[in-house]
Scaffold this active site. Structure first.
Site, PDB file in Angstrom:
ATOM      1  N   GLU A 605       0.795  -1.503  -0.004  1.00 35.75           N
ATOM      2  CA  GLU A 605       0.207   0.008  -0.172  1.00 35.75           C
ATOM      3  C   GLU A 605       0.969   1.497   0.174  1.00 35.75           C
ATOM      4  O   GLU A 605       0.609   2.142  -0.830  1.00 35.75           O
ATOM      5  CB  GLU A 605      -1.080  -0.013   1.158  1.00 35.75           C
ATOM      6  CG  GLU A 605      -1.759   1.434   1.283  1.00 35.75           C
ATOM      7  CD  GLU A 605      -2.857   1.489   0.085  1.00 35.75           C
ATOM      8  OE1 GLU A 605      -2.655   2.125  -0.624  1.00 35.75           O
ATOM      9  OE2 GLU A 605      -3.837   0.614   0.272  1.00 35.75           O
ATOM     10  N   ALA A 610       2.264   6.859   0.469  1.00 39.12           N
ATOM     11  CA  ALA A 610       2.700   6.434   2.043  1.00 39.12           C
ATOM     12  C   ALA A 610       1.378   5.905   2.665  1.00 39.12           C
ATOM     13  O   ALA A 610       0.842   4.764   2.460  1.00 39.12           O
ATOM     14  CB  ALA A 610       2.935   7.898   2.578  1.00 39.12           C
ATOM     15  N   LEU A 612      -1.724   6.706   2.571  1.00 43.62           N
ATOM     16  CA  LEU A 612      -3.120   6.916   2.253  1.00 43.62           C
ATOM     17  C   LEU A 612      -3.820   5.514   1.518  1.00 43.62           C
ATOM     18  O   LEU A 612      -2.853   4.902   0.955  1.00 43.62           O
ATOM     19  CB  LEU A 612      -3.239   7.791   1.088  1.00 43.62           C
ATOM     20  CG  LEU A 612      -2.918   9.342   1.384  1.00 43.62           C
ATOM     21  CD1 LEU A 612      -2.772  10.262   0.381  1.00 43.62           C
ATOM     22  CD2 LEU A 612      -3.747   9.823   2.500  1.00 43.62           C
ATOM     23  N   GLU A 666      13.168  10.570  -1.133  1.00 40.57           N
ATOM     24  CA  GLU A 666      13.825   9.068  -1.340  1.00 40.57           C
ATOM     25  C   GLU A 666      15.241   9.411  -0.938  1.00 40.57           C
ATOM     26  O   GLU A 666      15.638  10.683  -0.865  1.00 40.57           O
ATOM     27  CB  GLU A 666      13.843   8.568  -2.793  1.00 40.57           C
ATOM     28  CG  GLU A 666      12.443   8.156  -3.303  1.00 40.57           C
ATOM     29  CD  GLU A 666      11.972   6.874  -2.537  1.00 40.57           C
ATOM     30  OE1 GLU A 666      12.954   6.024  -2.049  1.00 40.57           O
ATOM     31  OE2 GLU A 666      10.689   6.933  -2.387  1.00 40.57           O
ATOM     32  N   LYS A 681       4.876   5.124  -9.344  1.00 40.48           N
ATOM     33  CA  LYS A 681       3.619   4.981  -8.571  1.00 40.48           C
ATOM     34  C   LYS A 681       2.516   4.820  -9.726  1.00 40.48           C
ATOM     35  O   LYS A 681       1.549   4.126  -9.432  1.00 40.48           O
ATOM     36  CB  LYS A 681       3.432   6.005  -7.830  1.00 40.48           C
ATOM     37  CG  LYS A 681       4.366   6.339  -6.651  1.00 40.48           C
ATOM     38  CD  LYS A 681       4.556   7.632  -5.821  1.00 40.48           C
ATOM     39  CE  LYS A 681       5.300   7.612  -4.739  1.00 40.48           C
ATOM     40  NZ  LYS A 681       5.234   8.936  -3.696  1.00 40.48           N
TER      41      LYS A 681
END
Length: 812
Positions: A605, A610, A612, A666, A681
């Site tokens: 997830e 992050a 959410l 990062e 993502k």
């Protein structure tokens, strides 16, 4: 009258024998017969001495000398000096006899079963003489019985069969003709009809006590040992094993047959015939009630009584089309095994009659294979049967309970629990009584299997997870802190016990199967061995703990490459690391398939947004039959933070550096600013929406000058500073049009792209502040007004909480 038996651990030394004296003293108001084993470890030492002598090795003399010294020291520590002489003389005489017997073995170079029985009988003879003398010394008057004079057997030395007619008559006559209130007898030993010493098998002292109890119709038989009764599982394997307060004779037989060492299996039969209750008690905690074994168990709600296991098992499989419809193959198989005195532990046969499978002790397996192949030579040579297949390194785990028969679904629950933990079942057997369900598993899995089943049937109050966390940076440290803080809450409210059993970082790796002390993990890991990723992963697999989970909070490609091996071993993976889910589509699909095939959850997830619930929301839409038309999103908390704070007054490089220092980027900020992180993502979201896509197919409209992507991270910051006018121009152009800069990702019509956009004030993206992320799902059900997920999309705390949520999902 009651019969009490004290095992080797109960009489191991003078201090323990004194505890036995205290227990027996409390029974002086009732007639009592005490049966004792040899002092702990003596029987094995006597066997070793006999075997050493048979090999022509004079070291047997030293072994006997050590044993003699031990027994003499026990006497001196137990008896007052005035009472020692007679006992010392008796013990020395018996050791002289032992030396003579062993010398004969030494000279002949041969140790027969008959002679071995004679040698090992001295263990019980010696201990019973010493204990009888001690009782008399503390004024517990007793009569010593030589069990060999009363218990009569056949001549099957090593495992003699009792002649109950003669034995019962002898015991009853002896007891009835005596006025004594207390008797002391050696266990394990008997004699044949000609008076030669025999033994009743290892563990035979329990059996001796049961023989006496049945003959005299005792009110109770008490087996005193070093555990507080029979347990729901082996307490050496299962830390939460519970004492079984009450069980039936038949349940106890099943448990003892399948490895429960508390009671010797033949013990139960004589007591059961006379309906004599058997109590299992702890010599060292005599106040504890222990376990009672009787005709009908008094337990009320428990369906399963206990879980037991046998190790060192081999499977023999006889297969062939020539068996189908032909009677007598099973009979011939068992006759062949019986002719070689091989005991069959488990039997299973396919309904097609094409195969029959039996389990035997591994020590008998090779001989079993030879006799069966020889017996079926003709069928094998003519192709009707295949040569016997032999499999080693197996164990049997058994679920036992009288009430299983009236409760459907027990077998399903058992096999489901094993399957979820990746424990492969090689064979299954269940008797028509439905009192026992047995499964053959690999030796390496048996401890895990027992723990899994114990959790499923006896620990329904909570489920335990064993976490192995890789990465102790900002997110990893916050995660450990959150787990430590929430452990009590999870146990009390969600019935989940989370135990961190491994932590690794780039320098060290730390393990503790009982759970790492999270109050000082920083100190412990710095003192731990050097980190080797291969060793770390192998340790997770080898430990084979139930409900194991790898938690990857790194951005490391090598760690991501271990997921396949872990999932294939039924170890769940929770990944903050995006590399695996954004790798080649074939690898992404392989990991998803492995997760399904081996019942090992693979959750990621936090790869997008992050903490959410973005991937979870997308998955729910897909599972419920919705169709994704497009996804529009701001998915970089880092870039949102940067462009929300950049106003052309403070250098762009300084804003980026601040974001990195606050843990939003990062480890290499170029992954964020160059768009790679957002590309990953949107790629992951596209794949989760059902699209086959590679990272190269995501179009990236980068806003960074090419030189910023070259060299080291330090070079990157220097280039940002050098191109400050470029970033200022981007900002000013957006301002002129009353727009804000947002790095937007979009998936539509099977295509994906990312890039910096000037967002007008009427957009959902305009009022996005700080490190927030936002995702708009346009679907068949949300065609015009999208489903919106919005909130903080970066930061160690929220990312750790997202990982934590995935861990809880694994448990549920």
């Amino acid at each position: 009258m009651i019969v009490m038996k004290f095992g080797g651990s109960s009489v191991a030394n003078a201090d323990n024998i004194k505890k036995v004296g205290e227990i027996v003293a409390k029974q002086q108001n009732e007639r009592c017969l005490v049966v004792v084993s040899a002092l702990g470890g003596v029987t094995d030492a006597l066997i070793q001495a006999g075997q050493t002598a048979s090999k022509g090795n004079e070291n047997y003399k030293q072994s006997l000398g050590n044993l003699e010294a031990r027994h003499l020291d026990t006497i001196k520590n137990l008896l007052p000096i005035t009472a020692q002489s007679s006992c010392l003389s008796n013990v020395k005489q018996k050791f002289n006899e032992l030396e003579d017997i062993c010398e004969g073995v030494f000279r002949l170079g041969e140790l027969s079963k008959r002679t071995l029985d004679r040698i090992i009988s001295y263990g019980e003879l010696l201990s019973s003489v010493i204990i009888s003398s001690y009782f008399n010394a503390i004024e517990i008057k007793n009569v010593w019985i030589d069990s060999r004079k009363l218990i009569i057997t056949n001549s099957n030395f090593g495992f003699a069969q009792v002649n109950f007619v003669e034995t019962n008559k002898n015991i009853q006559a002896f007891i009835n003709n005596s006025n004594a209130n207390l008797f002391v007898a050696p266990g394990f030993i008997a004699s044949n009809e000609t008076g030669l010493t025999t033994t009743l098998g290892r563990g035979g002292s329990d059996y001796t006590a049961a023989i006496f109890a049945a003959a005299i119709h005792a009110n109770a038989l008490e087996i005193w040992t070093d555990v507080t009764g029979m347990m729901t599982a082996d307490p050496r394997w299962v830390s939460n094993a519970k004492t079984i307060p009450s069980t039936s004779y038949k349940e106890a037989m099943e448990l003892s047959h399948f490895g429960a060492k508390v009671i010797y299996p033949p013990t139960i039969q004589p007591a059961m015939q006379q309906l004599i209750p058997i109590w299992i008690k702890n010599t060292f905690e005599p106040q504890q009630p222990g376990t009672v074994i009787e005709n009908i168990s008094k337990k009320e709600n428990e369906i399963i009584t206990g879980i037991s296991s046998i190790n060192a098992i081999s499977l023999l499989s006889l297969e062939g089309s020539g068996m189908v419809g032909i009677p007598g193959f099973s009979k011939r198989l068992f006759e062949a095994l019986s002719s070689a005195n091989i005991n069959v532990i488990l039997i299973t046969q396919s309904s097609s009659e094409h195969s029959i499978c039996v389990a035997v002790n591994t020590a008998d397996a090779i001989i079993a294979q030879q006799v069966v192949d020889e017996h079926f030579t003709h069928e094998i040579n003519t192709g009707k049967l295949e040569p016997l297949k032999l499999e080693h390194d197996l164990s049997i785990v058994a679920l036992v309970g009288d009430k299983m028969k009236s409760h459907p679904g027990i077998a399903g629950k058992m096999f489901a629990a094993l399957g979820r933990n990746g424990i492969n079942i090689r064979a299954i057997a269940q008797g028509s009584s439905e009192r026992n369900i047995s499964a053959v598993v690999a030796n390496k899995d048996v401890k895990k299997a027992v723990n899994v089943l114990h959790e499923a049937f006896f620990e329904s109050s909570y489920k335990q997870l064993n976490l192995f966390i890789v990465g102790t940076g900002n997110v990893g440290s916050k995660l450990i802190e959150q787990i430590n803080q929430q452990q009590k809450y999870l146990l009390e409210n969600l019935n989940i016990q989370i135990r961190i059993t491994g932590i690794g970082n780039s320098r060290h790796m730390l393990f503790n199967d009982e759970g790492i002390d999270l109050s000082k993990w920083h100190q412990l890991i710095n003192e731990a061995p050097a980190m080797h990723l291969h060793s770390f992963v192998k340790s997770i697999i080898t430990k084979n703990l139930r409900n194991s989970v790898l938690v990857d909070v790194t951005a490391n490609e090598q760690v991501a490459e271990t997921y396949a091996e872990l999932l294939a071993n039924s170890i769940a993976v929770v990944a903050c690391n995006k590399i695996a889910a954004a790798s080649t589509y074939n690898n992404y699909k392989k990991l998803k398939n492995l997760s399904r095939e081996y019942n090992a959850p693979y959750f990621f997830e936090t790869n997008v947004g992050a903490g959410l619930p973005i991937i979870g929301t997308l998955n729910d839409l897909m599972k419920s039959g919705d169709t994704i038309h497009s996804i529009q999103a701001v998915l970089s908390g880092t870039l949102n933070y940067v462009f929300n704070h950049y106003d052309g007054k403070e250098p762009f490089a300084a804003i980026v550096k601040r974001a990195q220092n606050e843990g939003y980027t990062e480890p290499d900020p170029r992954l964020d600013l160059g768009g790679t992180d957002v590309m990953r993502k949107i790629l992951i979201l596209a794949r989760e929406a059902g699209t086959t896509m590679e990272i190269e197919e995501v179009e990236n409209h980068s806003f960074l000058p090419a030189s910023c992507m070259e060299g080291t991270v330090e070079d990157f910051y220097n280039e940002l500073a050098a191109h400050e006018l470029h970033f200022k121009a981007l900002y000013e152009n957006a301002q002129k049009n009353n727009c804000k800069l947002k790095f937007v990702a979009e998936f539509k019509n099977g295509k994906a792209e990312v890039g910096l956009r000037a967002i007008p004030s009427n957009s959902d993206f305009y009022h996005l502040y700080g490190k927030d992320n936002i995702v708009l799902f346009y679907t068949k059900r949300y065609p015009e007004q999208p489903l919106v997920v919005k909130g903080a999309g970066a930061g160690a705390d929220v990312t750790a909480s997202g990982v934590f949520a995935d861990i809880i999902r694994v448990a549920q």
